[in-house]
Motif scaffolding. Structure first.
Motif, PDB file in Angstrom:
ATOM      1  N   PRO A  67      -3.281   6.551  12.906  1.00  0.00           N
ATOM      2  CA  PRO A  67      -3.713   5.260  13.472  1.00  0.00           C
ATOM      3  C   PRO A  67      -3.702   4.134  12.450  1.00  0.00           C
ATOM      4  N   LEU A  68      -3.248   4.444  11.226  1.00  0.00           N
ATOM      5  CA  LEU A  68      -3.262   3.454  10.144  1.00  0.00           C
ATOM      6  C   LEU A  68      -1.839   3.198   9.658  1.00  0.00           C
ATOM      7  N   PRO A  69      -1.555   1.995   9.180  1.00  0.00           N
ATOM      8  CA  PRO A  69      -0.237   1.721   8.588  1.00  0.00           C
ATOM      9  C   PRO A  69      -0.007   2.573   7.337  1.00  0.00           C
ATOM     10  N   LEU A  70       1.166   3.200   7.272  1.00  0.00           N
ATOM     11  CA  LEU A  70       1.607   3.955   6.106  1.00  0.00           C
ATOM     12  C   LEU A  70       2.866   3.288   5.586  1.00  0.00           C
ATOM     13  N   ILE A  71       2.849   2.892   4.315  1.00  0.00           N
ATOM     14  CA  ILE A  71       3.944   2.106   3.751  1.00  0.00           C
ATOM     15  C   ILE A  71       4.372   2.726   2.428  1.00  0.00           C
ATOM     16  N   GLU A  72       5.699   2.784   2.205  1.00  0.00           N
ATOM     17  CA  GLU A  72       6.235   3.258   0.935  1.00  0.00           C
ATOM     18  C   GLU A  72       7.165   2.187   0.360  1.00  0.00           C
ATOM     19  N   THR A  73       7.117   2.041  -0.966  1.00  0.00           N
ATOM     20  CA  THR A  73       8.000   1.089  -1.650  1.00  0.00           C
ATOM     21  C   THR A  73       8.660   1.781  -2.835  1.00  0.00           C
ATOM     22  N   ASP A  74       9.753   1.195  -3.311  1.00  0.00           N
ATOM     23  CA  ASP A  74      10.330   1.678  -4.563  1.00  0.00           C
ATOM     24  C   ASP A  74       9.609   1.015  -5.733  1.00  0.00           C
ATOM     25  N   THR A  75      10.067   1.294  -6.947  1.00  0.00           N
ATOM     26  CA  THR A  75       9.386   0.746  -8.126  1.00  0.00           C
ATOM     27  C   THR A  75       9.554  -0.758  -8.245  1.00  0.00           C
ATOM     28  N   GLU A  76      10.527  -1.334  -7.523  1.00  0.00           N
ATOM     29  CA  GLU A  76      10.723  -2.775  -7.536  1.00  0.00           C
ATOM     30  C   GLU A  76       9.890  -3.473  -6.472  1.00  0.00           C
ATOM     31  N   GLY A  77       9.181  -2.692  -5.637  1.00  0.00           N
ATOM     32  CA  GLY A  77       8.318  -3.276  -4.618  1.00  0.00           C
ATOM     33  C   GLY A  77       8.973  -3.439  -3.260  1.00  0.00           C
ATOM     34  N   MET A  78      10.246  -3.060  -3.105  1.00  0.00           N
ATOM     35  CA  MET A  78      10.916  -3.172  -1.806  1.00  0.00           C
ATOM     36  C   MET A  78      10.423  -2.039  -0.898  1.00  0.00           C
ATOM     37  N   ILE A  79      10.107  -2.395   0.351  1.00  0.00           N
ATOM     38  CA  ILE A  79       9.601  -1.406   1.298  1.00  0.00           C
ATOM     39  C   ILE A  79      10.753  -0.493   1.720  1.00  0.00           C
TER      40      ILE A  79
END
Length: 673
Positions: A269-281
């Motif tokens: 029920p919560l947003p799950l977000i992943e990014t690379d080391t440069e901050g791009m999703i």
């Protein structure tokens, strides 16, 4: 020099000393290294010991055993080019040596030009043969399948890897077409697009789902390259193939794993977000897209993680990402999120590093929308603040009431004292006035008698009185300045009368100020009278600093508490005088008091040309205890009490205005009814 930078070594094997020497000298002149052998045994010995790049072999060495030696050299050192030299012309012999592997056949004596050209050609051909052999070995034993077809698509060559992958032997493939491998899973349009591409001279790259000899299907990644002959005609096609069946299985397994992960993540029920080391999703679940208002197309086009936060938050976000990647703990995880449509909401972010081979490759974050929590906290804070404000307001009201009570007690005491003083002063001053009036009359009588005496002396004194006595009287009058004294006495008495009148007015004003009505009592009152009384009492406050003028219209009486309204006038006049005094001007300032009325109210404006009130504090001047005066110069209650008297107790208004040219105008109004 060869490709490694070494000088090529050329071996000359010749029975003839002169020929051997001339050839070796010419070789050295061309910049090469020359070694010599006088017979076949020496030649074999040198070939076995040292690296030789080229061999000049005498056809008649060891009594015409050149052919045997050539065969032995080619058997043991096939990569060494051999140039046969001969003293006689024999086409049969020349053909035989070429058949045995000679690179060139030359007739002695050799010219230096022919020798140089022959050596260069032989060394180049040797280098090309070595490269061809190397390329052949590399292609043959390459783990990547290689196939060469003619321009019609028939196989002319396949390497071991091709045979291993497809299961076909070399002789089973040569002369056949790639249709041998078709699985039937690709449409004809697929093959048409392939042939149209390579026949146009362009490379084609793609994936085939082909069939092995056993019938087993497999995936291969293929690059097909058109090959042109020196005339520019398309002659062959080179195919480089790699079996990617395992990779396809791994990709399918990874895809299934990603699907499971996606399904599990979407259940959250919560947003799950992943990014690379440069901050791009790189990934977010569907709740994450909904929470921030983005679409899968936006994610495909690229979204930087900091775009999910307000601009003023982004520097802290970047710093925290760097700290997380370095495994440095930090405390503040709360931010203000920014949706695609520009709306904001508070959020809490929990992050962890994504590790690969113990190296951080990105950030994984769970986002909590804490809007409800923040609203609850804000409501609780507002309740606390409201309670604190109520306590502070009540405390302030009690302080104000207490101070007002003290002030009223003081004013009452002062009023009683002033009334007593006025009463005590009034009687003796009346006595003095009466006695002064009597004295004025007596002095007038004495002046009349003095004039009569002088007239008598002037008429008969010269005859009846001794001259020295008359002169002495004249001298005494002169020394006492009797004429001047008589002339000044009317002015002295007139000035004294004005002084008595001023004392009487002050006492009257003190009586008016000391008169005390009930706090709630309202009586008709002419405010001009109150203004005049206030001016009399405060005269000492403004006289040294300001010139005061009044413009008082005839006003109707106002129902009010006179003592309270008088207190207001007193405060306003003193405030204006102190404001002008604070400027320490070399000349007097100006205070103007105007009154007027309309059909509903009477008005009074007190205007001064003092320093004015800064705009940023004008709204605070009626607050209790607020003052701009130095410590000891004011309590901050004067204008607050005046505001309370005019607005709250009498239903009027009290406004402040500071004109652009400077100074302050305070205007009050009191209702007529």
């Amino acid at each position: 020099m060869n490709r490694t930078g070494e000088i090529p070594t050329i071996l000359v094997a010749d029975n003839c000393v002169i020929s051997r020497r001339s050839i070796s000298d010419a070789i050295c002149e061309q910049g090469y290294k020359a070694v010599v052998a006088e017979d076949g045994a020496g030649c074999r010995d040198l070939l076995g010991k040292d690296k030789t790049d080229l061999l000049f072999l005498d056809a008649g060495i060891d009594d015409d055993k050149g052919v045997e030696l050539l065969v032995a050299v080619k058997d043991n050192y096939p990569d060494i080019p051999v140039i046969v030299i001969s003293s006689s012309i024999s086409f049969e012999q020349e053909a035989l040596f070429f058949k045995m592997g000679a690179s060139e056949y030359l007739i002695k004596p050799l010219s230096s030009v022919r020798l140089a050209v022959t050596i260069k050609k032989a060394l180049l051909e040797s280098e090309y043969r070595k490269k061809d052999k190397l390329f052949s070995v590399v292609i043959t034993h390459s783990p990547i399948a290689v196939a060469i077809t003619d321009n019609t698509g028939h196989f002319e060559y396949v390497n071991h890897a091709f045979c291993k992958t497809t299961g076909y032997a070399f002789h089973e493939v040569i002369g056949k077409t790639p249709r041998l491998l078709q699985s039937g899973e690709h449409a004809e349009s697929f093959y048409k697009e392939l042939w149209d591409t390579i026949r146009s001279g362009k490379n084609w790259q793609g994936e085939f789902h082909n069939k092995k000899k056993t019938g087993e299907l497999y995936w291969e990644n293929s690059i097909i390259i058109p090959i042109f002959d020196p005339s520019g005609t398309l002659s062959h096609f080179l195919s480089i193939k790699q079996d990617i069946s395992l990779r396809k299985k791994e990709q399918e397994a990874l895809l299934q794993s990603e699907r499971r992960f996606q399904e599990l993540a979407d259940l959250l029920p919560l947003p799950l977000i992943e990014t690379d080391t440069e901050g791009m999703i790189t990934y977010t679940n569907c709740v994450g897209l909904e929470a921030f208002g983005y679409t899968t197309e936006d994610l495909a086009n690229g979204i930087h993680g900091v775009m999910l936060f307000l601009p003023e938050e982004r520097q802290r976000v970047i710093l925290n990402i760097e700290m997380r990647l370095k495994n440095i703990p930090f405390e503040n995880h709360e931010y203000i999120g920014l949706r695609k449509d520009g709306t904001t909401f508070p959020l809490l972010v929990y992050t962890a590093s994504i590790m690969h081979n113990n190296v951080p490759v990105g950030i994984r974050a769970i986002v909590l929308d804490i809007t409800n929590r923040k609203q609850a906290e804000e409501k609780l804070m507002q309740l606390n603040q409201t309670l604190e404000l109520r306590v502070q307001e009540r405390t302030r009201e009690l302080e104000i009431t207490h101070k007002q009570m003290i002030l009223q007690e003081k004013l009452a005491s002062i009023g009683q004292l002033a009334a007593g003083i006025a009463h005590e002063l009034n009687n003796p001053i009346n006595f003095v006035r009466i006695n002064f009036a009597t004295l004025e009359e007596d002095i007038a009588d004495l002046q009349s008698l003095l004039n009569a005496y002088r007239n008598v002396i002037d008429k008969v004194g010269k005859d009846l009185l001794p001259k020295d006595e008359v002169d002495r009287l004249r001298q005494l009058e002169h020394s006492l300045a009797i004429d001047t004294l008589c002339d000044e006495l009317p002015g002295i008495f007139s000035e004294s009368h004005r002084g008595f009148e001023r004392i009487t007015a002050i006492i009257g004003s003190m009586r008016n100020f000391s008169f005390c009505h009930d706090l709630q009592e309202r009586v008709p009152f002419y405010i001009n009278t109150g203004i005049r009384d206030a001016l009399i009492i405060t005269r000492n406050e403004y006289l040294s600093f300001a010139d005061l003028t009044t413009q008082l219209e005839d006003l109707p009486p106002v129902p009010c508490n006179p003592e309270q309204i008088n207190q207001v006038f007193l405060n306003l006049i003193i405030n204006s005088a102190q404001a002008i005094e604070s400027q320490k001007r070399s000349e007097n300032g100006k205070i103007t008091i105007c009154t007027w009325f309309d059909n509903r109210s009477v008005f009074c404006a007190v205007t001064d040309d003092g320093p004015g009130i800064p705009c940023e504090i004008q709204h605070r001047i009626f607050e209790p205890f607020f003052t701009t005066k130095p410590p000891g110069k004011g309590t901050g209650l004067g204008l607050s009490i005046s505001y309370d008297i005019v607005v709250h107790k009498h239903g009027g208004t009290l406004d402040v205005h500071c004109p652009p040219e400077g100074g302050t105008v305070i205007t009050l109004s009191l209702p007529l009814g």
